[in-house]
Design an enzyme around this catalytic site. Sequence first.
Site, PDB file in Angstrom:
ATOM      1  N   ASP A 137       0.906  -0.524  -0.029  1.00 48.83           N
ATOM      2  CA  ASP A 137      -0.084   0.529  -0.387  1.00 48.83           C
ATOM      3  C   ASP A 137       0.966   1.385  -0.222  1.00 48.83           C
ATOM      4  OD1 ASP A 137      -1.977  -1.993   0.104  1.00 48.83           O
ATOM      5  OD2 ASP A 137      -1.969  -1.951   2.108  1.00 48.83           O
ATOM      6  N   LYS A 138       0.369   2.373  -0.685  1.00 51.83           N
ATOM      7  CA  LYS A 138       1.044   3.762  -0.278  1.00 51.83           C
ATOM      8  C   LYS A 138       1.837   4.045   0.579  1.00 51.83           C
ATOM      9  CE  LYS A 138      -0.212   8.287  -0.614  1.00 51.83           C
ATOM     10  NZ  LYS A 138      -0.769   8.930  -0.688  1.00 51.83           N
TER      11      LYS A 138
END
Length: 302
Positions: A137-138
């Site tokens: 994820d970011k």
Amino acid sequence: MTKKMKMTINEEKGRLDKVLADHLKQFTRSQIQHWIKEEYVTVNGQPEKGNYKVKNGDVVEAIEPEVVPLEILAEDIPLEIVYEDEAVLVVNKPQGMVVHPSAGHLTGTLVNALMYHVKDLSGINGVIRPGIVHRIDKDTSGLLMVAKNDQAHEMLAEQLKEKTSLRRYVALVHGHILHEKGTIDAPIGRSKEDRKKQGIIDDGKPAVTHFKVLERFNEYTLVELELETGRTHQIRVHMKYIGFPIAGDPTYGPRKTLAGKGQFLHAKVLGFKHPTSGDFLTFEAPLPEIFEKTLAELRENG
């Protein structure tokens, strides 16, 4: 411009994805499977999985999503390359960096950086995800393997599928976990209440996460987690499910939490069999500075 296609099942038999592919020969089966996954396909007004067995009288509707051409630019973005050879590279992704471009993130992604720093990348995942075998994820930091050719990509992806690669994370979670270790085995799918989230769904995809306690604080626990499967948001969803959401997680955790730029989740250890040499390689990335600073403060406060 989107295009809607509709058909009524008469004598057709078999899986939904295969029946659609037989009727819509201008599209590949992988395209149709993607539509089904993203719920652009409905049966009698309801989304179904690709393995749904069609029945006489079923009304199947498919929407061909509008294709928005994206120009992926190489960008001179600093990139921490932990390892590189002719077939693969391993990068330590910083927190806050998106892995690949999308409609909302056309620049500043790991792919934009890779295209500047690396001459060759595999093309299996198309122009938007060159070289990308798996994602984090970011706002999760840590190690990712990247393929430099299609053969390496296929072999690395197969290891993920066969669960022979090693992916070990460190996370700071809310609460005091009493058990020293445990396994979370709960299926994950798109949440029926909020389509932007994942959740524990009875008919979701199998998901298994192993955890071990590393350190305990007054209101938090530091854990090591090992992925057996790789579902979207798996660790974040699983830890929330057992009552210990990850600190700083804006989606699955409490809103008021420790100061930071996202969830305290770091992909610390990555291991895989090299697609050319056959050697099993293992890499480790230290915790980000904000993570180490937070742990130091928790230790100081008891």
